[in-house]
Design a protein around this motif. Structure first.
Motif, PDB file in Angstrom:
ATOM      1  N   LYS A   1      -3.584 -47.749  34.415  1.00  0.00           N
ATOM      2  CA  LYS A   1      -3.315 -46.868  33.317  1.00  0.00           C
ATOM      3  C   LYS A   1      -1.701 -46.509  32.985  1.00  0.00           C
ATOM      4  N   TRP A   2      -1.143 -46.831  34.449  1.00  0.00           N
ATOM      5  CA  TRP A   2       0.414 -46.638  34.200  1.00  0.00           C
ATOM      6  C   TRP A   2       1.157 -47.886  34.478  1.00  0.00           C
ATOM      7  N   ILE A   3       2.174 -48.312  33.745  1.00  0.00           N
ATOM      8  CA  ILE A   3       3.014 -49.357  34.105  1.00  0.00           C
ATOM      9  C   ILE A   3       4.524 -49.036  34.209  1.00  0.00           C
ATOM     10  N   LYS A   4       5.008 -49.300  35.639  1.00  0.00           N
ATOM     11  CA  LYS A   4       6.307 -48.975  35.637  1.00  0.00           C
ATOM     12  C   LYS A   4       7.254 -49.842  35.240  1.00  0.00           C
ATOM     13  N   HIS A   5       8.418 -49.522  34.523  1.00  0.00           N
ATOM     14  CA  HIS A   5       9.351 -50.351  34.137  1.00  0.00           C
ATOM     15  C   HIS A   5      10.937 -49.730  34.152  1.00  0.00           C
ATOM     16  N   HIS A   6      11.658 -50.763  34.497  1.00  0.00           N
ATOM     17  CA  HIS A   6      13.001 -50.245  34.737  1.00  0.00           C
ATOM     18  C   HIS A   6      13.872 -50.727  33.469  1.00  0.00           C
ATOM     19  N   PRO A   7      14.310 -49.829  32.664  1.00  0.00           N
ATOM     20  CA  PRO A   7      15.092 -50.032  31.533  1.00  0.00           C
ATOM     21  C   PRO A   7      16.301 -51.139  31.760  1.00  0.00           C
ATOM     22  N   GLY A   8      16.520 -52.107  30.798  1.00  0.00           N
ATOM     23  CA  GLY A   8      17.403 -52.918  31.231  1.00  0.00           C
ATOM     24  C   GLY A   8      16.803 -54.361  31.599  1.00  0.00           C
ATOM     25  N   GLU A   9      15.662 -54.111  32.318  1.00  0.00           N
ATOM     26  CA  GLU A   9      14.968 -55.434  32.902  1.00  0.00           C
ATOM     27  C   GLU A   9      14.279 -55.859  31.525  1.00  0.00           C
ATOM     28  N   PRO A  10      14.292 -57.335  31.579  1.00  0.00           N
ATOM     29  CA  PRO A  10      13.284 -58.007  30.561  1.00  0.00           C
ATOM     30  C   PRO A  10      11.542 -57.736  31.033  1.00  0.00           C
ATOM     31  N   LEU A  11      11.157 -57.259  29.847  1.00  0.00           N
ATOM     32  CA  LEU A  11       9.659 -56.625  30.049  1.00  0.00           C
ATOM     33  C   LEU A  11       8.727 -58.035  29.360  1.00  0.00           C
TER      34      LEU A  11
ATOM     35  N   GLY B   1      -7.030 -56.509  13.872  1.00  0.00           N
ATOM     36  CA  GLY B   1      -7.684 -56.154  12.906  1.00  0.00           C
ATOM     37  C   GLY B   1      -7.616 -54.435  12.434  1.00  0.00           C
ATOM     38  N   LYS B   2      -8.598 -53.853  12.374  1.00  0.00           N
ATOM     39  CA  LYS B   2      -8.576 -52.317  12.659  1.00  0.00           C
ATOM     40  C   LYS B   2      -8.731 -51.842  13.756  1.00  0.00           C
ATOM     41  N   PHE B   3      -9.182 -52.657  14.788  1.00  0.00           N
ATOM     42  CA  PHE B   3      -9.322 -52.139  16.274  1.00  0.00           C
ATOM     43  C   PHE B   3      -8.093 -51.914  16.954  1.00  0.00           C
ATOM     44  N   ASN B   4      -7.597 -50.625  17.307  1.00  0.00           N
ATOM     45  CA  ASN B   4      -6.582 -50.374  17.834  1.00  0.00           C
ATOM     46  C   ASN B   4      -6.744 -49.763  19.195  1.00  0.00           C
ATOM     47  N   TYR B   5      -6.190 -50.266  20.222  1.00  0.00           N
ATOM     48  CA  TYR B   5      -6.586 -49.671  21.559  1.00  0.00           C
ATOM     49  C   TYR B   5      -5.276 -49.470  22.365  1.00  0.00           C
ATOM     50  N   THR B   6      -5.199 -48.331  23.064  1.00  0.00           N
ATOM     51  CA  THR B   6      -4.071 -48.192  24.074  1.00  0.00           C
ATOM     52  C   THR B   6      -4.666 -48.549  25.285  1.00  0.00           C
ATOM     53  N   ILE B   7      -3.891 -49.602  25.968  1.00  0.00           N
ATOM     54  CA  ILE B   7      -4.100 -50.015  27.083  1.00  0.00           C
ATOM     55  C   ILE B   7      -3.788 -49.162  28.384  1.00  0.00           C
ATOM     56  N   ALA B   8      -2.502 -49.024  28.263  1.00  0.00           N
ATOM     57  CA  ALA B   8      -1.779 -47.966  29.327  1.00  0.00           C
ATOM     58  C   ALA B   8      -0.634 -47.509  28.785  1.00  0.00           C
ATOM     59  N   MET B   9      -0.100 -46.601  29.644  1.00  0.00           N
ATOM     60  CA  MET B   9       1.310 -46.037  29.257  1.00  0.00           C
ATOM     61  C   MET B   9       2.282 -46.691  30.116  1.00  0.00           C
ATOM     62  N   LEU B  10       3.489 -46.978  29.336  1.00  0.00           N
ATOM     63  CA  LEU B  10       4.685 -47.680  30.117  1.00  0.00           C
ATOM     64  C   LEU B  10       5.510 -46.566  30.618  1.00  0.00           C
ATOM     65  N   HIS B  11       5.709 -46.723  31.709  1.00  0.00           N
ATOM     66  CA  HIS B  11       6.402 -45.383  32.214  1.00  0.00           C
ATOM     67  C   HIS B  11       7.986 -46.067  32.736  1.00  0.00           C
ATOM     68  N   LEU B  12       9.015 -45.483  31.861  1.00  0.00           N
ATOM     69  CA  LEU B  12      10.374 -46.070  31.919  1.00  0.00           C
ATOM     70  C   LEU B  12      11.207 -45.234  33.252  1.00  0.00           C
ATOM     71  N   GLY B  13      11.552 -46.058  34.050  1.00  0.00           N
ATOM     72  CA  GLY B  13      12.305 -45.435  35.106  1.00  0.00           C
ATOM     73  C   GLY B  13      13.575 -46.576  35.583  1.00  0.00           C
ATOM     74  N   GLY B  14      14.522 -45.928  36.037  1.00  0.00           N
ATOM     75  CA  GLY B  14      15.696 -46.642  36.300  1.00  0.00           C
ATOM     76  C   GLY B  14      15.613 -47.324  37.723  1.00  0.00           C
ATOM     77  N   GLY B  15      16.608 -48.281  38.157  1.00  0.00           N
ATOM     78  CA  GLY B  15      16.751 -48.583  39.548  1.00  0.00           C
ATOM     79  C   GLY B  15      16.947 -50.025  39.607  1.00  0.00           C
ATOM     80  N   GLU B  16      18.159 -50.418  40.134  1.00  0.00           N
ATOM     81  CA  GLU B  16      18.538 -51.732  40.194  1.00  0.00           C
ATOM     82  C   GLU B  16      18.039 -52.393  41.648  1.00  0.00           C
ATOM     83  N   THR B  17      17.667 -51.522  42.540  1.00  0.00           N
ATOM     84  CA  THR B  17      17.366 -51.916  43.766  1.00  0.00           C
ATOM     85  C   THR B  17      16.107 -53.026  43.847  1.00  0.00           C
ATOM     86  N   ALA B  18      15.320 -52.802  43.099  1.00  0.00           N
ATOM     87  CA  ALA B  18      14.170 -53.935  42.881  1.00  0.00           C
ATOM     88  C   ALA B  18      14.828 -55.319  42.271  1.00  0.00           C
ATOM     89  N   ILE B  19      15.769 -55.235  41.526  1.00  0.00           N
ATOM     90  CA  ILE B  19      16.335 -56.276  40.861  1.00  0.00           C
ATOM     91  C   ILE B  19      16.960 -57.154  41.969  1.00  0.00           C
TER      92      ILE B  19
END
Length: 1936
Positions: free
Chosen positions: A1195-1205, A1264-1282
């Protein structure tokens, strides 16, 4: 072979669809019966896939349902799911043998194929269910009847000893979904246990030449050889499996019926049903249709009935034949025709054999068939029900055989010579006598098979549209026929013995789904019928008797199943009624309504005073004998009295005591009687009931006191009038004179007479006449006028009474008072007044507002006169003489004000004195000369006239006149106009109607009534009501909706005013063919709706509005959009009350507000209007909303701003078949671009920055009219992974290169180099490990080292203010002077030669011009200076120049800088000019995109702002930022120098910029050298260099060590010094970059290094200024790379093969491995960078630089004035004005601030730092990924923190108290004073003047057009400047 592999779902190549894996949906609750349906759906089972067949086991305890790919076992009755099995889809091809054939191979491609069930036959004796499908050439399985999920007998069995299996044993059913197959289980007598079981199969041929065979694919055909049209196959599942499915028990290939290949095209057989029939012997019948040509001699008929004899084994033995007959021997077919030859229903749809009565009481065997007429146009085919007698069929067959063999009759019978197993072409006479058995079943020696030429014909007994199925039962002297329909309905027809329709009922079973041709009654309870529709198995109760609440309703319904159960008082099925076998307990419909039980009360009216009354009840209808039963009379309210039975059974009478007197019900207030309901109660149940009445005569007189006598004598009860007591009595014996009056006309009564009206308040005597007065004159009476108004009554004579001095009052205009006479001594007794006599009392003062109203009352008998003086109406007296003349009429208002020439308009006139009576105004009203006829019913005396206008000859306008003795005129004029109709739009529309048309013209709003007529008959209506005054119209337009039309034709549109003739016949409207909807796609929707459904068809251009509705499911109607003539799109409505997998729902469209229907002929709707319901041909399947989840369902996806998503979204398989364009994925509000969509996965990527203002963003997907939230994207920094991922990728890349190398080597040299390769790989791995370890160690230690080594105690070499200004203002060489400038140098020592002094022209103290020109030029410049100090002039001047296209950006920047220098002494004035110009710039930007303002320097004012910031920020720069900035530059330089640097390319081991990274592992060792140099104030020092350094690099390091406390501009140049090495006390060498000892590699000279000269650690060197410049060597970095190199060759790859052996040991490593050094350098410098950013973005002592606070406040003020509230815009403005305009400029150009050397490499590193600073100040999110440049990746982790610092800095400045203008001006004045006389303003003025001269005319024009400058005559002053300068400047300058 593996048993059962053919149907094993595991064999499927693809996973099962989700819908098939879900348990099917059960609908187990009893459904409410429909209206008067007469049938009731009891249970439903919904199939997820289309149904094919169903079957019942023997007792009906189980139902087997076969659907596409599925088998279901359901419980009988409840239809609850017991077991299920998946039997498809499988990989198959119709051109391949079944894979169960061991030898079968197939080269044709197999595809996933659905399995359609063809045969479903239970064999209860063997306990097996025969299941044959369309896959694998029609393979059959034997499944367990107890549990169909289990295979009972695997065939072929497989195992170690496989059977010999032939294709003919496997190819049983038809192998195509649309080809027919019927099966029938046969059983021979005796031999139980399955030995005698056989399977009759008839299947449509699907082989080569048939329409089912795949075209152009192959000539190979497995069907002709192996699959006959009709065959009887062995079915002994417990015996020898080698014989299973062979043709009959004996291996005889003759026991089949197969048409020859050549004849197959002429005999396309389609089978309907196979059934058994036993009369004299057992027969199997086949009902089929032949598609043969009608002219064909063998089969002229289309509908056929074929018969095969099923001889018993015992019988065969008796006949001397050991074997049963061949199938073809007994085969005979005859045609069935329903209807006459001309209008026959030729195609058989369904048959049902049944016993029923026809033409007599006895039942016989009949065959009922449903036939349809093919090709009857659109819509459902017209169909009919026909009945045939089996006796007639058998007789026809016997006669045919007789005519063929015994006495041939031409043309009666033919031999089917097209059958392979047939005998011959024709009948032949034989001299034999045929036995009965041979007449019935033929013989081997007789020709066979036979076809009877002439069909049996029957007359249709019932016709209908779209019948598909039939089932028949004989019940209660009726024949009941059940008929399924194509629309999902079930009809029930009750036929009498003459086969006439007595009654019919219908029910909708499955809306829009055809009923399967076979229906079956429940074996355990024949009152239930099983039937199947496309997606549904249903159990229907054959009658819904409970819906009839009374016996009359029950029996009148004429439903054979329903009858009245008397003792239970309900309508029921016969077996549901207790004791139904006994007489008179249950009445059937055939007995008629007269048999309903009822009771009659013989004396139904009872006097309340009667003593001991008794009820006598007569019993009628169907009631059993009540003797001996417990009976009573029930009066309700739990009151019962005892009853007894009298009379015989035929005429039963009941005697009942009446209920006790005290329990009589209450009489209603206004009634003299009460009705009592009584019921006959038998065994505690009321079975029949009736009403009786109790009456009371005394109440009759009391209820009507004013007519007591007449009421008493006119009542229907036996009542008498008693005159002496003056009351009504029920017994004449109670009153002696009661019998005097017998009729109501004998009653004493008032004779009504008319009386003159009397005025209020005036007394008068009134005489009343009496009739039948029997009173003596002593009887005292009173006159009664209502409401206690009584007056004395005096007898005038015996028949007249006078009311004396009657005085009545009223305040109303008039009031009627009733007149009655009452007995004075009996106040409640009145003399009858049957017709009420009244007197009118009037009041003149009320209700007469004017003279006409007052005098007009004379007609009413009111004596009123008008008093003009008091303007009032009074009673006429002698003193008031009546005046007969009234004032002239006064007209206040007329409406309407215009009408058509033809008249007829109802004109309303309102006013005063408009006549006293209607006769006054007749003929008195005119419009001009045209009369207006008044309407009497609308006339209000004096006040209102409504008249109908007459016809006028021409258009005119005039006043309305009313002439009543005098004439009155209206103030307004009434106009006669001619309404004109000019056009109609649109001019065409569909004939279904609903087109909204607009009629245009003039005067269309006139008149009081309007109609729009179509062809003078139909009306064009509004949406809700006819266009009668409610129509949407004004004077120029009318809008209405067109009616429907029968034909496509042009019709005249007539606009009719006032129901007269039409305004115009010139306009027409063309009715076109209705739009046709041909298809909708997709045909599926998710439950939430909103899916775009594309509607295809034609004629859509006629549609103005369209909507879609889904019947029974859709929540709302959805609006559609018409795109083209052939395409409409509609969003599907959301579904309610539905679950996934239910059947398709019917879809309807409303086009122009009309329900869309096919244009089809209406057949039987007129006959049966209750069933003419519209059936849509389109349907929509609803499925569950699609299910989506992330890869791991997190339900949570981590993402570092600046990285392609890139998101990977998984989805559950569904049946919706969604396209990629139907998905929409969003992260927050940002769309994620979808790139890949498969059945299971969706890939999407985001290309823009994600906002970091919120740390969490929802990931939503919309369909169509079906709208579903799959997960929450959590924005976090860190170039180490890159970085880690970069390192891992690099390692993987290296390994893959090695693997490739190994592979190539192995392929060429096999094992020779294997060991060597392993060693090399190990060496490379250790090298990579070593490199990473070193990088990590450096990262840890370098911070400490650098801080120790950096010596900054000697101060910072800041440039003077004037040099800072000129370098900032003019960053490149001045545009005015071609030469570049340098700083003035100072003498270092006698040893250092002085450099040429060159300075910026603006810094010279003296303005160098020839003296001859000086006076005029100085005067001109002075006057120009005065003009520039005029605000209006300067602003006009700048704007005028900026408007010139050739005034380039470079010129603008130059002018701005010159203006800054010229006005440097007046910074307050300069600031005000800058602000005014900025306001203009903001105005220009705000109207476009305000966020782009100040982004670049493209205008004069933007450069002025840069300069202004530079001036104001200089002090802050020196005091606060200078030190950390200088330390950072030193640190960068120091770090770069710690490693190897390539002297030619400039690339280094340590850097921040990837492009300047030395991607080689150059081993460099430090050398500490003892150097002596006489200069810069020191003699000798120990200098640290690297052994890879060139000699120039060593010199640079020595100069830096010796001169570090001196500004760089005063250092000697490297080219000016020599370096000498003292190798020994006697030997010394001059060290140079290139000399004779230089090494040559690959044709290039390598620069000499310390290592080349082998200079050891601690060597002694001396540096001295050279006597002469060495001209042999230019600057190292300018050398030609083709001839020279230092550390690395320019392209290693191209020369790799030329490497010397010495180089070959140096292994190449992937260059990206060295990117870790960027991190190393970054980490080392991080502290210095943080200190610098902190200094720039922090506020010292809570006081920011004054200019920053002042300017930011100015920006906020401007934004507020323009209503710009967006905080992002303010942030961007501030960023563009300070960080990006000033600080980035300084960060990139330290030489503007310090006297230092900025190398290209330092410049590259500072670019990375500047980029990080820019990103920190930006608001847009960094979209970073693996492909992003390292410049951005390097500081990606720190950017979010830096951003917070920037935002905090802006907020702190915003929160501080604002600066006053005085404070700012004081600060600016101080800055001007501080640096006074630093610049030569005259030179600046002269340069500005050159621009003024160049654009002289444009500036003059601008000054002339500006009112302010024109008023102050600035253009003349400017001309003076031109005049002073014009003649001198060029001449003088040339001299200079």
């Amino acid at each position: 072979m593996g048993a059962g592999t053919g149907m094993d779902p595991a064999a499927s190549a693809e996973p099962q669809p989700l819908a098939l894996l879900l348990p099917p949906l059960l609908l187990l609750l009893p459904l409410l019966p429909g209206g008067a349906a007469g049938l009731e759906v009891q249970r439903k089972f919904l199939s997820p896939t289309p149904t094919n067949n169903f079957a019942l086991d023997g007792p009906g305890s189980r139902v087997y349902l076969a659907a596409v790919n599925r088998l279901f076992q359901l419980s009988g009755g409840e239809l609850a799911l017991q077991a299920e099995a998946a039997v498809g889809p499988v990989l198959d091809s119709p051109l391949c043998h079944a894979p169960q054939l061991p030898q079968a191979s197939c080269e044709h491609p197999k595809v996933l194929t659905n399995n359609y069930n063809k045969i479903l036959q239970p064999d209860p004796e063997q306990g097996v269910l025969v299941v044959c499908g369309s896959i694998y050439q029609g393979l059959c399985q034997l499944r367990s009847m107890a549990n169909i999920s289990a295979v009972a007998v695997r065939f072929p069995p497989g195992g170690s000893d496989p059977l010999a299996v032939f294709p003919s044993m496997l190819n049983v059913a038809a192998n195509h979904p649309n080809a027919s197959t019927v099966g029938l289980l046969l059983r021979r007598g005796g031999g139980g246990g399955g030995g005698g079981a056989r399977l009759l199969v008839a299947a449509t041929y699907t082989g080569f030449g048939s329409p089912f065979f795949p075209r152009n694919s192959s000539l190979e055909d497995h069907r002709f050889e192996n699959t006959p049209e009709i065959a009887i196959r062995a079915l002994n599942a417990r015996g020898d499996l080698a014989k299973l499915f062979t043709f009959d028990i004996n291996p005889s290939d003759d026991n089949i019926f197969k048409i020859k290949q050549g004849a197959k095209a002429r005999h396309k057989l389609s089978f309907v049903r196979a059934f058994l029939q036993r009369s004299r012997r057992p027969y199997a019948y086949l009902a089929l249709n032949s598609e043969a040509n009608a002219a064909d001699k063998e089969s002229p008929s289309h509908s056929l009935l074929a018969r095969i004899c099923l001889g018993d084994a015992a019988e065969a033995t008796l006949n001397g034949s050991g074997e049963p007959k061949k199938l073809t021997e007994s085969y005979i077919q005859l045609g069935l025709r329903c209807g006459g030859a001309a209008d026959a229903f030729t195609r058989l749809v369904s048959v049902f054999p049944a016993r029923a009565a026809w033409g007599g009481p006895a039942e016989e065997e009949l065959l009922f068939g449903v036939f349809e007429r093919v090709g009857a146009g659109g819509g459902r085919p017209h169909s009919a029900l026909c009945v045939f007698r089996f006796a007639e069929i058998e007789e026809t067959i016997r006669a045919a055989r007789n005519s063929c063999f015994v006495s041939p009759a031409a043309g009666m019978v033919a031999v089917l010579d097209s059958v392979v197993q047939g005998t011959g072409p024709a009948c032949e006479k034989r001299n034999i006598q045929l036995q009965p058995e041979q007449l019935d079943c033929g013989a081997a020696h007789l020709q066979h098979p036979l076809a009877i030429v002439n069909p049996i014909t029957a007359t249709p007994i019932f016709t209908y549209n779209g019948l598909t199925a039939v089932a028949v039962a004989s019940v209660n002297n009726y024949t009941v026929v059940f008929l399924g329909t194509a629309s999902g309905g079930l009809l029930k027809i009750n036929l009498d013995s003459a086969m006439r329709v007595v009654s019919r009922r219908s029910i909708s079973v499955a809306y829009g789904e055809p009923v399967h041709p076979i229906m079956q009654f429940d074996p355990s309870d024949p009152t239930y019928l099983y039937l199947m529709t496309s997606y549904q198995m249903t159990r229907v109760k054959v009658a819904a008797c409970e819906q009839y609440s009374t016996c009359a309703e029950c029996l009148a319904a004429a439903d054979a199943y329903c009858g009245w159960c008397t003792m239970e008082t309900r309508c029921s099925l016969q077996h549901e009624c207790m004791n139904f076998t006994e007489a008179s307990f249950w009445a059937s419909a055939s007995e008629g309504v007269q048999q309903c039980p009822s009771m009659t009360i013989l004396e139904p009216e009872i006097n309340i005073d009667k003593e001991n009354p008794v009820l006598i009840i007569q019993i009628n209808g169907t009631i059993p004998n009540l003797n001996g039963t417990n009976i009573s009379c029930d009066y309700g309210n739990n009151i019962h009295t005892v009853a007894r039975v009298a009379g015989d059974y035929a005429n039963q009478f009941i005697y009942c005591s009446l209920l006790p007197r005290h329990k009589y019900p209450e009489f209603p207030e206004d009634q003299d009687h009460v009705t009592v309901k009584t019921a006959l109660r038998v065994n505690s149940k009321n079975i029949i009931q009736a009403n009786f009445t109790i009456y009371d005569c005394k109440r009759t007189g009391n209820i009507y006191p004013k007519r007591a006598c007449t009421s008493c004598l006119s009542t229907k009860w036996k009542c008498y009038w008693c005159p002496s007591r003056y009351m009504c009595v029920s017994n004449h014996s109670w009153c002696e004179d009661a019998l005097q009056m017998r009729k109501k006309i004998d009653c004493p009564q008032i004779v009504p007479a008319p009386l003159d009206p009397m005025p209020t308040g005036m007394s008068r005597d009134i005489t009343i006449t009496l009739a039948n007065a029997i009173f003596s004159e002593e009887t005292t009476l009173e006159c009664h006028f209502g409401m206690d108004r009584t007056f004395e009554a005096r007898w005038v004579n015996s028949s007249a009474v006078e009311c004396v001095r009657v005085l009545l009052h009223t305040s109303e205009k008039s009031h009627l008072f009733p007149i009655n006479l009452q007995l004075k001594d009996r106040p409640d007794r009145f003399i009858d007044s049957p017709e009420m006599m009244t007197v009118e009392v009037y009041n003149c003062a009320t209700g007469s507002a004017d003279c006409s109203q007052c005098l007009g009352r004379d007609d009413l008998g009111h004596r009123c006169v008008w008093s003009e003086s008091s303007s009032s109406c009074r009673l006429s007296t002698e003193s008031l003489l009546p005046s007969d003349v009234c004032p002239a009429p006064e007209i206040k208002k007329i409406e309407p004000l215009r009408g058509p020439l033809e008249g007829g308009t109802l004109l309303t006139i309102r006013g005063k004195n408009l006549g006293r009576r209607f006769s006054d105004i007749q003929g008195a009203i005119r419009i001009g000369s045209v009369p207006c006829v008044p309407l009497p019913n609308r006339y209000i005396v004096s006040e209102t006239i409504v008249c109908q206008t007459g016809m006028a000859q021409e258009v005119f306008a005039d006043v309305v006149t009313v002439n009543v003795s005098r004439e009155g005129k209206s103030r307004e004029r009434y106009s006669y106009v001619l309404p004109m109709v000019q056009s109609i739009a649109p001019q065409n529309g569909p004939k279904a109607g609903g087109t909204r048309v607009t009629i245009r013209g003039s005067w269309l709003d006139v008149g009081s009534e309007l109609r729009v007529l179509v062809n003078s008959s139909k009306q064009c209506t509004d949406l809700s009501s006819p266009c009668l005054s409610l129509c949407s119209r004004n004077d120029s337009t009318i809008t209405c909706s067109m009616p429907s039309a029968e034909l496509t034709t042009a019709v005249r549109i007539c606009v009719q005013f006032e129901s007269r003739s039409c305004a115009s016949y010139d306009i027409t409207f063309k009715y076109e063919k209705n739009p046709i909807v041909t298809d909708i796609n997709p045909k599926k929707s998710q439950i939430s709706g909103g899916r775009i459904i594309t509607v295809e068809g034609r004629g859509f251009e006629l549609i103005q509005n369209a909507s879609m509705v889904v019947r029974g499911i859709g929540r709302e109607q959805t609006s559609c959009k018409v795109h083209t003539d052939t395409v409409i799109t509609c969003p599907s409505p959301a579904a309610s009350n539905i679950t996934a997998g239910s059947k398709p729902a019917s879809v309807d469209f409303y086009l122009n507000g009309r329900l869309y229907t096919d244009d089809r002929p209406v057949l039987d709707e007129e006959m049966y209007p209750e069933e003419a319901l519209h059936i849509s041909k389109f349907s929509l399947e609803y499925y569950a909303d699609p299910q989506f989840f992330t890869a791991k369902k997190e339900k949570w996806i981590k993402h570092h701003p600046g990285e392609p998503l890139t998101l990977v979204i998984h989805k559950e398989p569904d049946n919706l078949g969604l396209e990629s364009s139907e998905y929409q994925v969003k992260i927050g509000l940002i769309s994620c671009e979808i790139q890949i969509v498969s059945d299971k996965v969706i890939h999407c990527s985001v290309n823009e920055s994600l906002s970091t203002s919120e740390r969490q963003l929802p990931v939503t997907i919309q369909v169509g009219k079906f709208n579903y939230t799959i997960a929450m994207l959590h924005l976090g920094g860190g170039e180490t992974a890159i970085i880690v991922s970069i390192v891992i990728c690099s390692i993987l890349l290296v390994l893959s290169v090695v693997a490739l190398f190994v592979f190539c080597t192995k392929s060429r040299r096999a094992e020779r180099y294997w060991q060597k390769t392993l060693l090399q790989m190990e060496e490379m791995e250790s090298q990579i490990r070593e490199e990473i370890r070193k990088g990590f160690a450096e990262l840890q230690t370098d911070m400490t080292d650098l801080t120790k080594e950096l010596n900054r105690s000697q101060g910072i070499p800041f440039l003077e203010y004037k040099h800072f200004v000129t370098r900032t203002f003019f960053p490149k060489c001045s545009s005015l002077y071609e030469e570049c400038y340098v700083l003035p140098s100072q003498q270092l020592s006698s040893q250092v030669g002085s450099q040429v002094q060159e300075t910026h022209p603006l810094l010279v103290g003296e303005w160098k011009i020839p003296e001859s020109c000086r006076p005029n030029m100085e005067e001109g410049i002075s006057l120009f200076s005065t003009l520039l100090n005029n605000k209006h002039f300067l602003i006009v001047f700048v704007h005028a120049l900026e408007q010139q296209k050739d005034f380039a950006v470079r010129d603008r920047c130059n002018l701005a800088s010159l203006l800054t220098i010229a006005l440097h002494g007046k910074l307050e004035y300069y600031t005000s000019i800058m602000k005014d110009l900025l306001v203009d710039l903001i105005d220009a930007s705000a109207s476009k995109n305000p966020k782009l303002m100040l982004r670049r320097t493209e205008s004069v004012v933007e450069k002025m702002l840069t300069n202004w910031m530079s001036i104001c920020m200089y002090s802050y720069l020196r005091e606060t930022v200078g030190e950390p900035f200088f330390l950072l530059i030193c640190a960068i330089k120091q770090q770069i120098n710690k490693g190897s640097i390539d002297a030619i390319t400039g690339k280094a081991r340590y850097t921040l910029n990837e492009e300047w990274l030395l991607r080689e592992n150059i081993e460099a060792k430090p050398r500490n050298l003892n150097v002596s140099f006489q200069g810069c104030g020191m003699d000798s020092l120990s200098v640290r260099a690297m052994d890879t350094d060139t000699l120039s690099q060593v010199k640079e390091k020595i100069l830096e060590a010796f001169c570090k406390n001196i500004p760089y501009s005063q250092w000697p140049r490297v080219e000016d010094v020599d370096l000498e090495w003292f190798a020994t006390s006697t030997d010394s060498y001059i060290l140079r970059d290139l000399d004779d000892t230089s090494v040559v590699e690959d044709g290039r000279k390598k620069l000499n290094t310390l290592a080349h000269y082998k200079i050891p650690e601690g060597a002694s060197l001396a540096m001295s200024l050279s006597d002469k410049k060495d001209g042999t060597l230019s600057r190292v970095k300018d050398l030609d790379t083709e001839k020279y190199f230092h550390l690395v060759l320019p392209t290693d790859e191209s020369v790799e093969h030329k490497k010397s052996h010495r180089q070959s040991h140096r292994k190449k490593v992937l260059p990206e491995i060295y990117l870790t050094r960027l991190l190393s350098t970054k980490g080392t410098l991080q502290k210095f960078l943080d200190d610098l950013f902190k200094a720039i973005l922090s506020i010292q002592d809570d006081k920011p630089p004054v200019a920053v606070k002042y300017f930011f406040d100015f920006l906020e003020e401007q934004a507020e004035k323009r209503g710009i509230t967006d905080p992002d815009t303010m942030h961007i403005w501030k960023t563009n004005s300070l960080p990006l305009r000033f600080w980035v400029n300084i960060l990139k150009n330290p030489q503007f601030v310090f006297d230092i050397d900025k190398t290209d490499h330092i410049d590259a590193c500072l670019s990375v730092i500047a980029q990080a600073f820019i990103d920190a100040c930006s608001l847009s999110d960094l979209q970073l990924g693996k492909d992003s440049p390292t410049n951005k990746l390097l500081y990606a982790k720190e950017i979010p923190e830096y951003r917070k610092i920037v935002q905090r800095y802006y907020k702190q400045i915003h929160d501080m108290p604002p600066l006053s203008e005085q404070e700012m001006n004081a600060h600016l004045a101080e800055e001007s004073r501080k640096y006074r006389n630093e610049f030569n303003t005259n030179v600046a003025m002269a340069e500005i003047y050159k621009y003024a001269k160049r654009y002289r005319s444009q500036i003059m024009a601008a000054l002339d057009s500006n009112p302010t400058t024109k008023r102050t005559q600035l253009q003349h002053k400017f001309e003076q400047v031109i005049a002073l300068m014009e003649d001198n400047i060029y001449e003088c300058c040339s001299e200079a």
